[in-house]
Design a protein around this motif. Structure first.
Motif, PDB file in Angstrom:
ATOM      1  N   GLY A 154       0.821  -1.214   0.000  1.00  0.00           N
ATOM      2  CA  GLY A 154       0.000   0.000   0.000  1.00  0.00           C
ATOM      3  C   GLY A 154       0.850   1.257   0.000  1.00  0.00           C
ATOM      4  N   ASP A 155       0.161   2.404   0.075  1.00  0.00           N
ATOM      5  CA  ASP A 155       0.860   3.680   0.207  1.00  0.00           C
ATOM      6  C   ASP A 155       1.426   3.759   1.621  1.00  0.00           C
ATOM      7  OD1 ASP A 155      -0.179   4.173  -2.263  1.00  0.00           O
ATOM      8  OD2 ASP A 155      -1.357   5.939  -1.688  1.00  0.00           O
ATOM      9  N   HIS A 156       2.635   4.243   1.739  1.00  0.00           N
ATOM     10  CA  HIS A 156       3.210   4.450   3.065  1.00  0.00           C
ATOM     11  C   HIS A 156       3.635   5.915   3.201  1.00  0.00           C
ATOM     12  CE1 HIS A 156       3.000   0.213   3.707  1.00  0.00           C
ATOM     13  NE2 HIS A 156       3.899  -0.068   2.786  1.00  0.00           N
ATOM     14  N   PRO A 157       2.801   6.731   3.843  1.00  0.00           N
ATOM     15  CA  PRO A 157       3.186   8.118   4.102  1.00  0.00           C
ATOM     16  C   PRO A 157       4.087   8.155   5.338  1.00  0.00           C
ATOM     17  CG  PRO A 157       0.928   7.702   4.841  1.00  0.00           C
ATOM     18  CD  PRO A 157       1.428   6.413   4.267  1.00  0.00           C
ATOM     19  N   PHE A 158       5.372   8.362   5.118  1.00  0.00           N
ATOM     20  CA  PHE A 158       6.343   8.202   6.201  1.00  0.00           C
ATOM     21  C   PHE A 158       6.584   9.535   6.906  1.00  0.00           C
ATOM     22  CE2 PHE A 158      10.513   7.152   8.081  1.00  0.00           C
ATOM     23  CZ  PHE A 158      10.204   5.936   8.655  1.00  0.00           C
ATOM     24  N   GLY A 204       3.501  -2.399  13.146  1.00  0.00           N
ATOM     25  CA  GLY A 204       4.954  -2.535  13.203  1.00  0.00           C
ATOM     26  C   GLY A 204       5.777  -1.541  12.427  1.00  0.00           C
ATOM     27  N   MET A 205       5.147  -0.732  11.532  1.00  0.00           N
ATOM     28  CA  MET A 205       5.962   0.155  10.696  1.00  0.00           C
ATOM     29  C   MET A 205       6.267   1.453  11.448  1.00  0.00           C
ATOM     30  SD  MET A 205       5.340   1.209   6.732  1.00  0.00           S
ATOM     31  CE  MET A 205       5.398  -0.446   6.084  1.00  0.00           C
ATOM     32  N   SER A 206       7.078   1.310  12.471  1.00  0.00           N
ATOM     33  CA  SER A 206       7.368   2.423  13.367  1.00  0.00           C
ATOM     34  C   SER A 206       8.717   2.189  14.007  1.00  0.00           C
ATOM     35  CB  SER A 206       6.260   2.492  14.433  1.00  0.00           C
ATOM     36  OG  SER A 206       6.496   3.543  15.334  1.00  0.00           O
ATOM     37  N   HIS A 250       7.638   6.912  11.527  1.00  0.00           N
ATOM     38  CA  HIS A 250       6.664   5.835  11.273  1.00  0.00           C
ATOM     39  C   HIS A 250       5.753   6.140  10.105  1.00  0.00           C
ATOM     40  CE1 HIS A 250       3.257   8.078  13.107  1.00  0.00           C
ATOM     41  NE2 HIS A 250       4.169   8.573  13.899  1.00  0.00           N
ATOM     42  N   CYS A 251       5.101   5.095   9.631  1.00  0.00           N
ATOM     43  CA  CYS A 251       4.091   5.273   8.605  1.00  0.00           C
ATOM     44  C   CYS A 251       2.895   5.984   9.229  1.00  0.00           C
ATOM     45  CB  CYS A 251       3.662   3.925   8.034  1.00  0.00           C
ATOM     46  SG  CYS A 251       2.485   4.110   6.676  1.00  0.00           S
ATOM     47  N   HIS A 252       2.330   6.973   8.507  1.00  0.00           N
ATOM     48  CA  HIS A 252       1.171   7.676   9.064  1.00  0.00           C
ATOM     49  C   HIS A 252      -0.155   7.103   8.592  1.00  0.00           C
ATOM     50  CE1 HIS A 252      -0.535  10.676  11.644  1.00  0.00           C
ATOM     51  NE2 HIS A 252       0.697  10.987  11.988  1.00  0.00           N
ATOM     52  N   ASN A 253      -0.096   5.977   7.854  1.00  0.00           N
ATOM     53  CA  ASN A 253      -1.283   5.138   7.881  1.00  0.00           C
ATOM     54  C   ASN A 253      -1.160   4.461   9.239  1.00  0.00           C
ATOM     55  OD1 ASN A 253      -3.079   3.006   7.869  1.00  0.00           O
ATOM     56  ND2 ASN A 253      -2.946   2.752   5.642  1.00  0.00           N
ATOM     57  N   LEU A 254      -1.922   4.965  10.214  1.00  0.00           N
ATOM     58  CA  LEU A 254      -1.678   4.550  11.601  1.00  0.00           C
ATOM     59  C   LEU A 254      -1.973   3.071  11.822  1.00  0.00           C
ATOM     60  CD1 LEU A 254      -2.960   7.797  13.354  1.00  0.00           C
ATOM     61  CD2 LEU A 254      -0.583   7.074  13.063  1.00  0.00           C
ATOM     62  N   MET A 255      -2.751   2.487  10.902  1.00  0.00           N
ATOM     63  CA  MET A 255      -2.945   1.032  10.953  1.00  0.00           C
ATOM     64  C   MET A 255      -1.613   0.324  10.679  1.00  0.00           C
ATOM     65  SD  MET A 255      -5.973   0.827  11.859  1.00  0.00           S
ATOM     66  CE  MET A 255      -5.993  -0.967  11.868  1.00  0.00           C
ATOM     67  N   HIS A 256      -0.863   0.851   9.717  1.00  0.00           N
ATOM     68  CA  HIS A 256       0.448   0.259   9.414  1.00  0.00           C
ATOM     69  C   HIS A 256       1.413   0.453  10.584  1.00  0.00           C
ATOM     70  CE1 HIS A 256      -0.264   0.665   4.759  1.00  0.00           C
ATOM     71  NE2 HIS A 256      -1.122  -0.133   5.364  1.00  0.00           N
ATOM     72  N   ALA A 257       1.371   1.655  11.167  1.00  0.00           N
ATOM     73  CA  ALA A 257       2.242   1.907  12.328  1.00  0.00           C
ATOM     74  C   ALA A 257       1.905   0.924  13.447  1.00  0.00           C
ATOM     75  CB  ALA A 257       2.081   3.347  12.807  1.00  0.00           C
TER      76      ALA A 257
HETATM   77 CU   LIG Z   1       2.257   2.397   5.584  1.00  0.00          CU
END
Ligand SMILES: [Cu+2]
Length: 479
Positions: A389-393, A453-455, A443-450
């Protein structure tokens, strides 16, 4: 037999992965200033000696300097609130001062901002993170890193100097993926001391997903702004949702004058051009109310996410719009800090995803080694989106300069961001000047991704924290 076993094995494997992921997200006790050493007992002892040899500064001790800056004070109370939306639906929301978004906080560049957060009845505790605002470490509002979550009946006062004019926002950074979507967010706007080109109107619109409804400033049916033909209007848009928003501007040409609060140098006039905002990003637009009818800023996917500006007939939807690209927008600036890019340190971050976890370099959250830097270092971060997906970091505490995309250097205005939207297979090079000692989440600001673990952390050498992330303290910043 094989046919019967296959689904059992699959379900078993899925359950194991699921619980593994839960374990990752809910460590018992983690020191985010020292988590890699804590995980490795062998190096722990040597690190202790190292730490005692170098100077140590607690994050708590990093505060705004005492100055004579004018003081602006705000009181914010987090509470459970039944919100009646304009579509008749009632949402069990969590609010600041009874609304979602919370109050639009507007201050002037140079003000000392003091915000006292009270928690009425949010059981898990709350914080306020000032997204994009360069604040001292102790004021960053990250539960378990810079403070403890503020529990019901407790309070915490944030204090910082609003040194950079621009459009920012705030949200809870305790269980952020849950609390932001429940409504604990709002806009934070820093007006310049001396306005360059005064707009007749300056309006801010925060888009968010509240429960299952998309709203702008809490409305499902859009905003209406009146004004005279020929008036110049500044529109400050914030994407407070987890999804990328594609926006169109109809009825008037426009300029994108700032991104993430940072001015674009000599932005050109855009027409029949859409732009995409990653989660957490802000875009400031400037447009003139047309002689006849209205200008409309709208989302291409959510009908109610729109701002209608002016009186009279709505413009027709424009088809075949092109997509805005900051790679060659505006012109080069003499103030660009990276005329000769040399770096003291470089970090490669690969954003990816497997079945249940979102990863950076194949690891999740506290298993990701921090980027450890020294004050004054010039840092290059190479960020690659490997899918999922898109990852707004987003990087806390800093504004970074975008150097290139897929090896192609920016040719227009320098672009400074705090959150960069990355799409699959894209690689961006970012320049960060390490000028704000602290412990900063990235972290990724798709907070679901964060939350999956994407943090990770950007830590300055020698900065420590007495706060802990984990089930023991109840501080879970990205759950
Ligand atoms: Cu993401």
């Amino acid at each position: 037999m094989g046919l019967l076993l296959a689904p059992v094995i699959l379900i078993g494997a899925a359950a194991a992965l699921y619980f593994w992921q839960i374990r990752l997200q809910k460590p018992e006790e983690i020191n985010m200033a020292d988590h890699m050493h804590a995980m490795d007992a062998m190096s722990h002892a040597s690190h202790q000696m190292e730490a005692s040899a170098t100077s140590v500064t607690p994050c708590d001790a990093i505060r705004a300097a005492d100055t004579q800056a004018p003081v602006r004070t705000f009181e914010m109370t987090a509470a459970q609130t039944a919100l009646k939306l304009d579509n008749g639906k009632t949402v069990e929301a969590w609010t600041f001062n009874g609304s979602s978004p919370g109050p639009e906080l507007r201050v002037t560049e140079g003000d000392r901002v003091m915000v006292t957060l009270h928690n009425k009845d949010i059981e898990e505790g709350v914080t306020i993170h000032w997204h994009g605002v360069v604040v001292p470490c102790s004021q960053d509002g990250v539960a378990g890193v810079t403070q403890n979550a503020v529990l019901p009946g407790e309070e915490f006062t944030y204090e910082f100097i609003a040194s950079q004019p621009g459009t920012y926002w705030y949200h809870s950074h305790q269980m952020s993926s849950i609390q932001a979507e429940k409504g604990l967010l709002g806009q934070f706007i820093v007006e310049p001391k001396q306005a360059k080109a005064a707009a007749a109107q300056d309006i801010a619109g925060l888009m968010q997903k509240l429960d299952s409804s998309f709203v702008i400033n809490g409305r499902t049916k859009g905003l209406e702004v009146s004004g005279k033909p020929g008036d110049t209007v500044r529109v400050r848009l914030t994407n407070g949702a987890n999804d990328t928003m594609e926006m169109a501007v109809e009825g008037a040409p426009y300029r994108i004058i700032a991104m993430d609060g940072n001015d674009i140098h000599e932005p050109g006039l855009l027409d029949h051009t859409n732009f995409q905002m990653g989660a957490g990003q802000r875009y400031d637009l400037l447009l003139k109310i047309p002689e006849q009818g209205t200008a409309v800023v709208r989302s291409l996917t959510e009908e109610g996410l729109k701002i209608t500006i002016g009186e009279g007939a709505e413009p027709v939807h424009s088809a075949n719009n092109i997509l805005f690209d900051f790679l060659d927008y505006g012109t080069a600036s003499e103030d660009d800090p990276v005329d000769q890019p040399t770096f003291d340190q470089t970090f490669d971050l690969r954003l990816g995803q497997n079945l249940f976890v979102n990863t950076i370099n194949g690891k999740s959250f506290h298993e990701i080694p921090p980027m450890t830097v020294k004050e004054g270092e010039r840092i290059k971060i190479t960020l690659t989106n490997e899918g999922g997906g898109d990852h707004p970091f987003h990087i806390h505490g800093h504004t970074f300069r975008v150097l290139s995309r897929n090896g192609e250097a920016l040719r227009g205005s320098p672009v400074f961001l705090d959150t960069i939207l990355t799409k699959k297979d894209e690689t961006y090079e970012l320049y960060v000047l390490a000028n704000n000692p602290g412990l900063w989440m990235a972290h990724c600001h798709n907070l679901m991704h964060a939350s999956m673990g994407m943090s990770m952390m950007l830590n300055y050498e020698g900065v420590t924290t007495s706060y802990r992330v984990g089930t023991k303290s109840g501080n879970l910043p990205d759950l």
